[in-house]
Design an enzyme around this catalytic site. Structure first.
Site, PDB file in Angstrom:
ATOM      1  N   ASP A 226       0.819  -1.203   0.000  1.00 12.19           N
ATOM      2  CA  ASP A 226       0.000   0.000   0.000  1.00 12.19           C
ATOM      3  C   ASP A 226       0.866   1.273   0.000  1.00 12.19           C
ATOM      4  OD1 ASP A 226      -2.857   0.875   0.369  1.00 12.19           O
ATOM      5  OD2 ASP A 226      -1.972   1.901   2.088  1.00 12.19           O
ATOM      6  N   GLU A 280       1.882  -0.379  -4.876  1.00 12.03           N
ATOM      7  CA  GLU A 280       0.898   0.601  -5.317  1.00 12.03           C
ATOM      8  C   GLU A 280       1.656   1.889  -5.610  1.00 12.03           C
ATOM      9  OE1 GLU A 280      -3.311   2.567  -3.942  1.00 12.03           O
ATOM     10  OE2 GLU A 280      -1.636   2.474  -2.569  1.00 12.03           O
TER      11      GLU A 280
HETATM   12  O1  TEU Z   1      -4.706   3.940  -1.574  1.00 13.48           O
HETATM   13  C1  TEU Z   1      -3.971   5.106  -1.757  1.00 13.48           C
HETATM   14  C2  TEU Z   1      -4.559   5.871  -2.810  1.00 13.48           C
HETATM   15  O2  TEU Z   1      -3.873   6.109  -3.750  1.00 13.48           O
HETATM   16  C3  TEU Z   1      -5.990   6.276  -2.736  1.00 13.48           C
HETATM   17  O3  TEU Z   1      -6.569   6.118  -1.517  1.00 13.48           O
HETATM   18  C4  TEU Z   1      -6.051   7.674  -3.112  1.00 13.48           C
HETATM   19  O4  TEU Z   1      -5.341   8.457  -2.219  1.00 13.48           O
HETATM   20  C5  TEU Z   1      -7.436   8.176  -3.069  1.00 13.48           C
HETATM   21  O5  TEU Z   1      -8.291   7.250  -3.599  1.00 13.48           O
HETATM   22  C6  TEU Z   1      -7.470   9.479  -3.813  1.00 13.48           C
HETATM   23  O6  TEU Z   1      -8.739   9.736  -4.244  1.00 13.48           O
HETATM   24  C7  TEU Z   1      -4.337   3.041  -0.617  1.00 13.48           C
HETATM   25  C8  TEU Z   1      -5.466   2.060  -0.426  1.00 13.48           C
HETATM   26  O7  TEU Z   1      -5.671   1.363  -1.618  1.00 13.48           O
HETATM   27  C9  TEU Z   1      -6.680   2.809   0.035  1.00 13.48           C
HETATM   28  O8  TEU Z   1      -7.821   1.996   0.112  1.00 13.48           O
HETATM   29  C10 TEU Z   1      -6.345   3.408   1.378  1.00 13.48           C
HETATM   30  O9  TEU Z   1      -7.405   4.223   1.812  1.00 13.48           O
HETATM   31  C11 TEU Z   1      -5.080   4.251   1.337  1.00 13.48           C
HETATM   32  O10 TEU Z   1      -4.016   3.638   0.613  1.00 13.48           O
HETATM   33  C12 TEU Z   1      -4.559   4.444   2.729  1.00 13.48           C
HETATM   34  O11 TEU Z   1      -4.064   3.247   3.222  1.00 13.48           O
END
Ligand code: TEU
Ligand code: CA
Length: 573
Positions: A226, A280
């Site tokens: 993540d 990610e």
């Molecule tokens: O996602 C990070 C991320 O890129 C998105 O949450 C983005 O910031 C957001 O959608 C912008 O609109 C990861 C996870 O996939 C997400 O579910 C989490 O909320 C986030 O990290 C925090 O851990």
């Protein structure tokens, strides 16, 4: 340091578990994940087994034959760890425990064994840029300025009564919260219940590696990581410029130690276990992505790049989508990956709207055709494809109308920042967020036309999309021409194409507004992304290898006729 480490050891994971022997690597030259199709499960919304309205691990175990039947090689499981659920598990309070709502460690072991029996690998979600504020590390860290865990997180003095710098949080408000106990502020790129870990501290990195070893010892295949590039912070944490404030993720993802940390992680944990690492890559530039996935550098194996899914977005705002612009993104990603890198391909996930509503046409008349056409796009691009639960049955966005219908912490933070302050009219925000919200992907999986779509016998934690009687797995399962039937066929076909994963990519019609036409090695892929019948010009006589609708694609000398929202793979002679 030794003393300090042993003090800290008490709160790390101890891997007192049976070691499952790793599968023999029969083909060391092509890593398994380059040939794989990966299926993402968001456990909360996949299958409830006990009627509490929340999906769980026994629910997943009960659906393993379905996943196997799809032809999937590996599952990426969104977080299943103990969590107070401020961000649905992306806020972990114990990295070595299963979220009680999802079941027990025994349920995890049973699920993993069931996957192994079926030849499905398991990839876990490693959320270590931040933990929950309810993690024991943070409880200790916030207790005093000089406790051994203080440096596990990022604490600074404020500027008077203002935060230490102007970093915004993705979930609204500043990325800093002042803590009463010590009067200092802690950093959190996401919600205030998600304090960022301090990777500068080697004890933090060791603790993370221990967590990884704990799960690898159980026999998982690797991790989706993540927001992993966010772990290296900018030295001195200077204020963002007005320009940087528009897209803080680019600053957050470009700390100077990112590559160093990833190499250390590879050496310490990933390499000894032969584990796969999928980062990610929200906010990662093309150049950094190339370095991160360059196999000679020993960092990550691939990254999840957001350029496709965020092309028609400005934050929560929905912008018009243009096919030539989308093709440009694919062409760029495929060119930039370079000979030593590797791409992933995805059209939706738990953070993005449903692909058929986003890139396809979710009108009931076109929904099925467009879902199948998009399947062809997903599974014939270079790289490793990721299918998100429900995508394989063409699940659509949810008809959101009011703010109260949303569950996501991100939506409520934006509402507070932009609507409650009067900056944006409520109707404007609601119109856009209905199309862009992460909640679109988080409604329960539609298994059948029975009550609650067969997801739960209780009250589902998120409402089921009202279209479940028309769109569900049960009605599609025995029909080859259904979205599900087609996914199955396509995944099997793809797994037999030895060169598809690695062959070159050439966009043959980069400027066409509704036709996507590209060459992949010995085949040409043609996708009609419109309702109109189209004639596709080809340099040769096409033989149809595969079509999303058998009656919708007709080959003729020098061209191919495609019905609306139809895709075909052809070979030319
Ligand atoms: O996602 C990070 C991320 O890129 C998105 O949450 C983005 O910031 C957001 O959608 C912008 O609109 C990861 C996870 O996939 C997400 O579910 C989490 O909320 C986030 O990290 C925090 O851990
Ligand atoms: Ca349950």
């Amino acid at each position: 340091m030794t003393d300090r480490r042993s003090v800290l050891k008490g709160m790390a994971c101890t891997a007192g578990v049976i070691s499952v022997a790793g599968e023999a690597q029969l083909h060391p030259t092509v890593p398994w994940w380059k040939r794989a199709t990966i299926y993402q499960i968001y456990p909360r919304s996949f299958q409830d087994s006990n009627g509490d309205g929340i999906g769980d691990l026994p629910g997943i175990t009960s659906r393993l034959d379905y996943i196997k039947g799809l032809g999937i090689d590996a599952v990426w499981l969104s977080p299943h760890f103990a969590s107070p659920n401020a961000d649905n598990g992306y806020d972990i309070s114990d990295y070595c425990a299963v979220m009680p709502e999802f079941g027990s460690m025994a349920d995890f072991d049973t699920m993993l064994a069931g996957m192994k029996d079926r030849g499905i690998r398991l990839i876990l979600d490693l959320v270590v840029n931040h933990s929950s504020d309810e993690h024991a590390w943070f409880t200790a860290s916030r207790a005093s300025r000089n406790n051994p865990y203080r440096d596990f997180y990022i604490w600074r003095d404020g500027k008077g009564d203002q935060p230490p710098n102007n970093y915004p949080s993705f979930f609204g408000g500043p990325a800093w919260t002042r803590d009463e106990t010590t009067g200092q502020w802690y950093l959190h790129y996401f919600g205030r219940k998600q304090p960022d870990l301090n990777w500068e501290n080697p004890a933090v990195r060791d603790a993370v590696y221990d967590v990884m070893r704990f799960w690898l010892e159980k026999g998982v295949a690797g991790f989706r990581m993540d927001v992993i590039p966010f772990v290296s912070k900018q030295p001195g944490l200077p204020d963002l410029s007005p320009e940087q404030l528009k897209n803080p993720e680019y600053v957050y993802a470009s700390g100077p130690k990112m590559h160093e940390y990833m190499q250390e992680m590879r050496r310490e944990v990933l390499a000894p276990y032969g584990a796969v690492a999928i980062g990610e890559a929200y906010g990662v530039t093309a150049e950094a992505a190339q370095r991160l996935t360059d196999s000679r550098r020993g960092e990550l194996d691939m990254v999840l790049n957001f350029d496709v899914v965020r092309l028609d977005r400005d934050g929560w705002r929905k912008l018009p989508l243009s096919l030539p612009a989308l093709k440009k993104v694919y062409a760029r990603l495929n060119a930039e990956v370079g000979p030593f890198g590797w791409n992933s391909v995805f059209q939706e996930n738990h953070d993005n709207p449903r692909a058929v509503s986003h890139f396809g046409d979710d009108d009931p008349l076109w929904w099925e055709r467009s879902a199948k056409a998009l399947a062809v796009l997903l599974l014939t691009q270079p790289g490793t494809p990721f299918i998100y639960q429900g995508e394989e049955i063409g699940m659509t966005n949810y008809p959101f109308r009011e703010i109260g219908e949303f569950n996501d912490v991100e939506v409520h933070g934006q509402w507070k920042d932009d609507v409650e302050t009067g900056k944006v009219p409520a109707a404007t925000y609601l119109w856009d967020i209905a199309q862009t919200s992460r909640d679109n992907a988080r409604t329960p999986m539609q298994w059948s036309s029975q009550s609650n779509a067969g997801f739960t016998r209780g009250k589902p934690w998120m409402p089921v999309n009202p279209n479940f009687t028309a769109i569900n797995a049960a009605t599609q399962t025995s029909k080859d021409s259904s979205v599900l039937g087609f996914y199955r066929r396509l995944i099997r076909w793809r797994s037999r194409q030895s060169d598809l994963a690695v062959s070159s990519y050439v966009d043959l019609l980069p400027d066409h507004p509704t036709l996507f036409l590209y060459r992949r090695g010995s085949v040409v892929v043609a996708i009609n992304l419109s309702r109109q019948v189209q004639q596709v010009p080809l340099t040769g006589n096409p033989t149809i290898v595969l079509a999303s609708d058998d009656d919708g694609a007709t080959g003729q000398p020098g061209n191919l006729i495609l019905s609306g929202w139809t895709a075909a793979v052809v070979s030319l002679s």
